[in-house]
Design an enzyme around this catalytic site. Structure first.
Site, PDB file in Angstrom:
ATOM      1  N   ARG A 190     -33.002 -21.798 -42.169  1.00 40.13           N
ATOM      2  CA  ARG A 190     -33.224 -21.179 -40.858  1.00 40.13           C
ATOM      3  C   ARG A 190     -34.370 -20.176 -40.935  1.00 40.13           C
ATOM      4  O   ARG A 190     -35.196 -20.091 -40.018  1.00 40.13           O
ATOM      5  CB  ARG A 190     -31.947 -20.505 -40.342  1.00 40.13           C
ATOM      6  N   CYS A 274     -30.220 -10.815 -38.832  1.00 39.71           N
ATOM      7  CA  CYS A 274     -29.709 -12.159 -39.130  1.00 39.71           C
ATOM      8  C   CYS A 274     -29.866 -12.987 -37.869  1.00 39.71           C
ATOM      9  O   CYS A 274     -30.887 -12.876 -37.189  1.00 39.71           O
ATOM     10  CB  CYS A 274     -28.254 -12.091 -39.603  1.00 39.71           C
TER      11      CYS A 274
END
Length: 318
Positions: A190, A274
């Site tokens: 990611r 995050c």
């Protein structure tokens, strides 16, 4: 604060629960795939634990913006922080005061429990620990499991101290990524932008370094301090790194005082983010164990990637 100020073992927790002043025990079972952990809690939990809904009590999706109604703006991210007033009422309902001992746990290597740790520390609660190994370790040790729902303690009158841990807004995290250190706690794929299952754009904040929260633990337990120090030293967070010079000169880019030769200011908090401000708390927790202050960017990638004016980096390079 040492490791024992952050983590508690199953054996120690069992002892403290039998003491005259047991800790407030919070069950924060949550995953991205199953955000509502109430059914797991009802099926069995550590005796005396109170269930905490991460989505409802550790986030506030109702952050009102007059132009958008009773909903948070997309740039607030998928898990906006609760307001100070709302979280104060939550903390009081749990019977927590500034010095109340609190233990938080989950069954997912501490990824959800760390959000509770961070918010309580942000609110000025000083004695908050994670159960190392979580509910799985408790059960594996043959400790009793309860299905009873305990009564909440008498509410406290605690006036929280919001801001006891630092936060960054989008402009600040952008500046910190350019001039210092910002860590991205998401999975490497990611971070690199190879996949993005949840948010509108793939990639990372330019200048951020990848520090997957999953690397902080092994088998559900936090890694030994020496291992954690090696991980964060390689990222340039701790002084004395021998990481490879990305310029290709082969030179060590850390000076003897610990300041990164690329411009990092060691006196400033390390930024962490995050996907939505949950697992970044795991990195912040570990950094706190290592004596490093971290500043959370609460909207994280879900907020950043919803702003079309924000730049996006892809690939392994910062």
């Amino acid at each position: 604060m040492a490791r024992e100020d952050h983590l508690i073992t199953v054996e120690r927790l069992a002892e403290e629960l039998m003491s005259a002043a047991p800790p407030v025990l919070l069950d924060v079972r949550w995953t991205l795939q199953q955000p509502d952990g109430s059914a797991d809690y009802a099926a069995g939990h550590v005796p005396g634990a109170h269930y905490v809904s991460l989505d409802e009590e550790l986030a506030d999706h109702r952050t009102a913006h007059p132009a958008e109604g009773n909903a948070a703006a997309p740039t607030a991210g998928r898990h906006p922080l609760p307001s100070a007033a709302t979280f104060e009422q939550t903390v009081r309902r749990w019977g927590i005061d500034a010095g109340t001992p609190v233990v938080v746990y989950d069954d997912n290597a501490g990824l959800g429990a760390a959000r509770a740790w961070w918010l309580l520390r942000w609110a000025g609660v000083g004695n908050v620990r994670l159960l190392d190994g979580g509910f799985g370790a408790w059960r594996a040790a043959g400790r009793p499991v309860s299905t009873d729902i305990p009564e909440l303690p008498d509410p406290s009158a605690f006036d929280i101290a919001p801001g006891s841990l630092p936060v960054l807004d989008a402009d600040e995290v952008a500046d910190r990524a350019r001039a210092g250190i910002v860590l991205d706690a998401r999975a490497p794929e990611r971070y690199r932008g190879e996949t993005e299952p949840l948010d509108p754009q793939a990639g990372h904040i330019p200048g951020a370094r990848n520090a997957p929260a999953a690397d902080n633990t092994e088998g559900g337990f936090f890694r030994h301090e020496d291992e954690l120090r090696a991980i964060y030293r390689e990222l340039g967070v701790l002084p004395g790194t021998d990481r490879e010079d990305r310029s290709g000169t082969g030179a060590d880019r850390t000076d003897p005082a610990g300041a990164d030769a690329g411009g990092s200011d060691p006196s400033s908090p390390v930024g962490v983010y995050c996907g939505s401000g949950v697992t970044a708390c795991h990195d912040a927790f570990v950094l706190s164990m290592l004596g490093v202050e971290a500043a959370l960017f609460p909207p994280s990638w879900s907020g950043w990637s919803n702003d079309p004016d924000r730049p996006v980096a892809t690939g392994a390079e910062r």
